[in-house]
Scaffold this motif. Structure first.
Motif, PDB file in Angstrom:
ATOM      1  N   LYS A  89       2.757   5.790   6.931  1.00 44.42           N
ATOM      2  CA  LYS A  89       3.570   5.508   5.733  1.00 44.42           C
ATOM      3  C   LYS A  89       2.703   5.167   4.520  1.00 44.42           C
ATOM      4  O   LYS A  89       2.995   5.565   3.407  1.00 44.42           O
ATOM      5  CB  LYS A  89       4.502   4.305   5.981  1.00 44.42           C
ATOM      6  CG  LYS A  89       5.385   4.422   7.195  1.00 44.42           C
ATOM      7  CD  LYS A  89       6.662   5.136   6.863  1.00 44.42           C
ATOM      8  CE  LYS A  89       7.518   5.271   8.134  1.00 44.42           C
ATOM      9  NZ  LYS A  89       8.600   6.220   7.932  1.00 44.42           N
ATOM     10  N   ALA A  90       1.652   4.351   4.759  1.00 47.09           N
ATOM     11  CA  ALA A  90       0.877   3.832   3.627  1.00 47.09           C
ATOM     12  C   ALA A  90      -0.233   4.804   3.215  1.00 47.09           C
ATOM     13  O   ALA A  90      -0.623   5.679   3.984  1.00 47.09           O
ATOM     14  CB  ALA A  90       0.276   2.491   3.996  1.00 47.09           C
ATOM     15  N   SER A  91      -0.708   4.611   1.980  1.00 46.56           N
ATOM     16  CA  SER A  91      -1.790   5.460   1.506  1.00 46.56           C
ATOM     17  C   SER A  91      -3.005   4.596   1.147  1.00 46.56           C
ATOM     18  O   SER A  91      -2.851   3.450   0.735  1.00 46.56           O
ATOM     19  CB  SER A  91      -1.325   6.229   0.267  1.00 46.56           C
ATOM     20  OG  SER A  91      -0.915   5.312  -0.716  1.00 46.56           O
ATOM     21  N   GLU A  92      -4.187   5.140   1.324  1.00 51.48           N
ATOM     22  CA  GLU A  92      -5.434   4.488   0.875  1.00 51.48           C
ATOM     23  C   GLU A  92      -5.568   3.028   1.354  1.00 51.48           C
ATOM     24  O   GLU A  92      -5.543   2.100   0.566  1.00 51.48           O
ATOM     25  CB  GLU A  92      -5.518   4.533  -0.658  1.00 51.48           C
ATOM     26  CG  GLU A  92      -5.902   5.892  -1.232  1.00 51.48           C
ATOM     27  CD  GLU A  92      -7.235   6.425  -0.721  1.00 51.48           C
ATOM     28  OE1 GLU A  92      -8.208   5.663  -0.787  1.00 51.48           O
ATOM     29  OE2 GLU A  92      -7.283   7.561  -0.237  1.00 51.48           O
ATOM     30  N   LEU A  93      -5.703   2.867   2.649  1.00 55.34           N
ATOM     31  CA  LEU A  93      -5.876   1.506   3.167  1.00 55.34           C
ATOM     32  C   LEU A  93      -7.347   1.074   3.167  1.00 55.34           C
ATOM     33  O   LEU A  93      -7.657  -0.066   3.471  1.00 55.34           O
ATOM     34  CB  LEU A  93      -5.301   1.400   4.582  1.00 55.34           C
ATOM     35  CG  LEU A  93      -3.779   1.202   4.655  1.00 55.34           C
ATOM     36  CD1 LEU A  93      -3.272   1.454   6.057  1.00 55.34           C
ATOM     37  CD2 LEU A  93      -3.388  -0.187   4.212  1.00 55.34           C
ATOM     38  N   TYR A 117      -7.105  -7.029   2.234  1.00 53.46           N
ATOM     39  CA  TYR A 117      -5.721  -6.605   2.008  1.00 53.46           C
ATOM     40  C   TYR A 117      -4.841  -7.728   1.473  1.00 53.46           C
ATOM     41  O   TYR A 117      -3.697  -7.499   1.104  1.00 53.46           O
ATOM     42  CB  TYR A 117      -5.093  -6.086   3.319  1.00 53.46           C
ATOM     43  CG  TYR A 117      -5.737  -4.833   3.862  1.00 53.46           C
ATOM     44  CD1 TYR A 117      -6.499  -4.006   3.040  1.00 53.46           C
ATOM     45  CD2 TYR A 117      -5.568  -4.457   5.183  1.00 53.46           C
ATOM     46  CE1 TYR A 117      -7.096  -2.866   3.533  1.00 53.46           C
ATOM     47  CE2 TYR A 117      -6.154  -3.312   5.690  1.00 53.46           C
ATOM     48  CZ  TYR A 117      -6.929  -2.528   4.853  1.00 53.46           C
ATOM     49  OH  TYR A 117      -7.516  -1.396   5.344  1.00 53.46           O
ATOM     50  N   VAL A 121       1.730  -0.255  16.263  1.00 53.87           N
ATOM     51  CA  VAL A 121       2.323  -0.632  14.979  1.00 53.87           C
ATOM     52  C   VAL A 121       1.480  -0.076  13.818  1.00 53.87           C
ATOM     53  O   VAL A 121       2.022   0.479  12.856  1.00 53.87           O
ATOM     54  CB  VAL A 121       2.458  -2.178  14.875  1.00 53.87           C
ATOM     55  CG1 VAL A 121       2.958  -2.587  13.496  1.00 53.87           C
ATOM     56  CG2 VAL A 121       3.407  -2.696  15.938  1.00 53.87           C
ATOM     57  N   TRP A 122       0.161  -0.202  13.945  1.00 52.21           N
ATOM     58  CA  TRP A 122      -0.704   0.287  12.856  1.00 52.21           C
ATOM     59  C   TRP A 122      -0.627   1.809  12.702  1.00 52.21           C
ATOM     60  O   TRP A 122      -0.808   2.334  11.621  1.00 52.21           O
ATOM     61  CB  TRP A 122      -2.148  -0.167  13.066  1.00 52.21           C
ATOM     62  CG  TRP A 122      -2.367  -1.532  12.496  1.00 52.21           C
ATOM     63  CD1 TRP A 122      -2.317  -2.711  13.168  1.00 52.21           C
ATOM     64  CD2 TRP A 122      -2.597  -1.874  11.126  1.00 52.21           C
ATOM     65  NE1 TRP A 122      -2.514  -3.764  12.317  1.00 52.21           N
ATOM     66  CE2 TRP A 122      -2.708  -3.292  11.055  1.00 52.21           C
ATOM     67  CE3 TRP A 122      -2.742  -1.148   9.954  1.00 52.21           C
ATOM     68  CZ2 TRP A 122      -2.937  -3.966   9.858  1.00 52.21           C
ATOM     69  CZ3 TRP A 122      -2.986  -1.839   8.764  1.00 52.21           C
ATOM     70  CH2 TRP A 122      -3.078  -3.212   8.723  1.00 52.21           C
ATOM     71  N   LEU A 180       8.939  -0.349   6.327  1.00 51.43           N
ATOM     72  CA  LEU A 180       8.235   0.197   7.489  1.00 51.43           C
ATOM     73  C   LEU A 180       9.303   0.799   8.403  1.00 51.43           C
ATOM     74  O   LEU A 180       9.932   0.092   9.181  1.00 51.43           O
ATOM     75  CB  LEU A 180       7.473  -0.910   8.215  1.00 51.43           C
ATOM     76  CG  LEU A 180       6.571  -0.410   9.330  1.00 51.43           C
ATOM     77  CD1 LEU A 180       5.276   0.153   8.797  1.00 51.43           C
ATOM     78  CD2 LEU A 180       6.281  -1.537  10.295  1.00 51.43           C
ATOM     79  N   PHE A 210       0.825  -1.225   0.000  1.00 49.16           N
ATOM     80  CA  PHE A 210       0.000   0.000   0.000  1.00 49.16           C
ATOM     81  C   PHE A 210       0.858   1.274   0.000  1.00 49.16           C
ATOM     82  O   PHE A 210       0.588   2.210   0.740  1.00 49.16           O
ATOM     83  CB  PHE A 210      -0.936   0.015   1.204  1.00 49.16           C
ATOM     84  CG  PHE A 210      -2.150  -0.842   0.998  1.00 49.16           C
ATOM     85  CD1 PHE A 210      -3.287  -0.360   0.372  1.00 49.16           C
ATOM     86  CD2 PHE A 210      -2.143  -2.163   1.416  1.00 49.16           C
ATOM     87  CE1 PHE A 210      -4.392  -1.162   0.178  1.00 49.16           C
ATOM     88  CE2 PHE A 210      -3.248  -2.967   1.228  1.00 49.16           C
ATOM     89  CZ  PHE A 210      -4.377  -2.470   0.598  1.00 49.16           C
ATOM     90  N   ILE A 261       2.049   3.536  12.850  1.00 48.29           N
ATOM     91  CA  ILE A 261       3.205   3.754  11.964  1.00 48.29           C
ATOM     92  C   ILE A 261       2.844   3.356  10.530  1.00 48.29           C
ATOM     93  O   ILE A 261       3.189   4.056   9.581  1.00 48.29           O
ATOM     94  CB  ILE A 261       4.430   2.954  12.476  1.00 48.29           C
ATOM     95  CG1 ILE A 261       4.828   3.480  13.855  1.00 48.29           C
ATOM     96  CG2 ILE A 261       5.606   3.069  11.511  1.00 48.29           C
ATOM     97  CD1 ILE A 261       5.832   2.651  14.581  1.00 48.29           C
ATOM     98  N   ILE A 262       2.125   2.237  10.400  1.00 46.36           N
ATOM     99  CA  ILE A 262       1.718   1.795   9.049  1.00 46.36           C
ATOM    100  C   ILE A 262       0.878   2.888   8.385  1.00 46.36           C
ATOM    101  O   ILE A 262       1.089   3.231   7.221  1.00 46.36           O
ATOM    102  CB  ILE A 262       0.922   0.460   9.121  1.00 46.36           C
ATOM    103  CG1 ILE A 262       1.827  -0.667   9.606  1.00 46.36           C
ATOM    104  CG2 ILE A 262       0.306   0.115   7.767  1.00 46.36           C
ATOM    105  CD1 ILE A 262       1.100  -1.966   9.935  1.00 46.36           C
TER     106      ILE A 262
END
Lengths: 252, 258
Positions: free
Chosen positions: B46-50, B194, B39-40, A44, A39, B42-43
């Protein structure tokens, strides 16, 4: 230990199914991070996919090795029922006997072989070459971490000499809650990171061995866990002696 | 029916006797969520469009935690119980009683499940209120119905694995393998949407999706309430499979008595 191995070897199909299940567990971690990182980010923070996959291998393997000392959780019952006599009356180390009686050696052997295969698989999948010395040191760090965590298990069991049945306390903190095979402890808040490094060194099951394997930390990472283990051993030795002095059983 | 309700009630009483262990299970629930949340966070940075917001994701894992607590390890205990009864010959004593053994085992496990569900529900509502807002009673009710159906699917699958003891010496390898596969395909570790497409297709073919993904989807609104129909279909299918395997297995059962 040998008897345990022989009894397990009788059920080969079951053993193979368990091995495949173990591989599937490692694959679950790789799939988890592969799906998340798809994604938009390749890593990370400081953790790339290959490192997170190696974390999975160490984590699943470390947790399984930790299960080798599961026999310690039944020490409490043995103390309360007077069954500890059986071990004390023989020329053996009572603690080792308690652990060995319920030790799943076949499981440990299988997991170590699968973990080695996992490392080879990671090398093939990601093209990463692992330095054998780093691998050896990382495995050593994981083992010390497992032994240190087992000290916590022993401490809870030893409390039964004073406070009766302490088995429920084993459920109060479970390492599975920290998901060491999936989450690097370095991503945790500072206070939790401290707890997972110093108090209950869950981080030494997977996170720090992985860092050592990839050269992101040096031999210095051995120092805190060895220090922690030394303190644990000193305290437990003292407690064990005091506890045995309190132990009473009528036999029968 | 009365005897099965009695077995269920006895199981609840037995479990309640271990108050400290039970409280420990409840206390660990927020700690596990805290670990996942850190943890999520941080995710998400960083991530886009989950697809789900961070709060929805936290609600997702709170519901996973609740379902896991309700499950209470019966995915391990049911195959173990059945295997021990078949291997030791203790099954003979159940066969001589006016009960249907599979239903008896389910009643015992349901007692534990009900106890965990009743006492875990206030914790779940409190956690959901913090991470996702006060739960809508209607949605919560549908979630509970769907959860009950899903957990029964899980119990029936475990029972089916246990009944394989009639043919195999051990069933623990199969149990662990099924558990490992269900980790991903049930949505326990990560929402199924996912996963790579092939794994999503595999999840659609297996019953594990009904245990976690379906009830959580019903609560979050990502799955229609009609999902419960699919769960009931799985429930009925598995029930008939259990009945078939049980009747065939009983023919193979031998015990010397004594």
């Amino acid at each position: 230990v040998i008897i345990n191995w022989r009894s397990s070897a009788q059920y080969r199909a079951d053993y193979i199914a368990q091995t495949v299940g173990f591989i599937a567990l490692v694959a679950a971690t790789v799939t988890f991070w592969g799906s998340i990182l798809s994604f938009g980010s390749e890593a990370l923070g400081e953790w790339s996919l290959v490192e997170l996959a190696a974390l999975g291998v160490f984590g699943v393997c470390g947790c399984s090795l930790f299960d080798l000392t599961l026999g310690l959780t039944s020490l409490s019952k043995k103390v309360l029922t007077g069954d500890l006599d059986k071990y004390l009356a023989r020329p053996i180390s009572p603690l080792f006997a308690v652990i060995a009686e319920e030790m799943q050696v076949d499981e440990a052997v299988r997991n170590l072989i699968t973990a080695a295969a996992g490392i080879v698989f990671l090398r093939a999948l990601f093209g990463h070459r692992f330095d054998p010395m780093s691998l050896f040191l990382a495995a050593g760090l994981m083992l010390i971490g497992v032994v240190t965590l087992s000290c916590y298990r022993l401490l809870v069991s030893l409390l039964s000499f004073w406070f009766g049945d302490t088995r429920p306390l084993h459920n109060l903190v479970l390492i599975e809650d920290f998901q060491p095979e999936r989450f690097p402890v370095l991503l945790f808040p500072r206070w939790l990171l401290f707890g997972c490094t110093v108090i209950l060194p869950v981080g030494y099951i997977a996170t720090y061995p992985t860092l050592l394997l990839f050269g992101k930390t040096g031999l210095g990472s051995y120092v805190p866990v060895i220090g922690s283990l030394a303190v644990w051993l000193f305290v437990l030795r003292l407690l064990w002696r005091t506890a045995l002095a309190r132990y009473e059983s009528n036999g029968g | 029916v009365k005897k099965y309700i009695e077995a269920c009630s006895l199981s609840m009483k037995r479990e309640r006797a271990f108050v400290l262990a039970f409280l420990a299970k409840m206390l660990r629930f927020p700690l596990a969520l805290l670990v996942i949340g850190s943890v999520w966070r941080i995710i998400y940075s960083k991530a886009s469009e989950l697809g789900l917001t961070f709060n929805e994701m936290m609600a997702y894992y709170a519901l996973v935690g609740f379902l896991r607590t309700c499950e209470g390890g019966f995915v391990y205990s049911i195959p173990y119980r059945v295997h021990e009864d078949v291997r030791s010959g203790d099954l003979g004593s159940y066969l001589s009683r006016p009960i249907w053994y599979p239903l008896y085992v389910m009643s015992i496990e349901n007692g534990r499940l009900l106890l965990f569900a009743c006492s875990g529900l206030p914790v779940l509502i409190a956690v959901l209120a913090v991470v996702h807002g006060i739960p809508d009673p209607g949605r919560l009710a549908w979630f509970l119905i769907s959860a009950l159906a899903g957990l029964t699917v899980s119990a029936l699958t475990s029972l089916l694995i246990g009944l394989l003891s009639f043919w195999t010496g051990k069933v623990f390898g199969i149990r662990d393998l099924v558990m490992s596969v269900s980790l991903l395909t049930s949505g326990m570790v990560i929402p199924i949407r996912y996963l790579p497409r092939q794994l999503q297709q595999l999840a659609d073919l297996l019953p594990f999706e009904q245990v976690y993904s379906a009830p959580i989807g019903v609560y979050l609104g990502t799955a229609p309430i009609a999902t419960i129909r699919v769960q009931i279909l799985w429930l009925v299918t598995l029930f008939f499979m259990v009945a078939l395997v049980w009747s065939q297995g009983c023919k193979r059962f031998e015990a010397q008595g004594g």
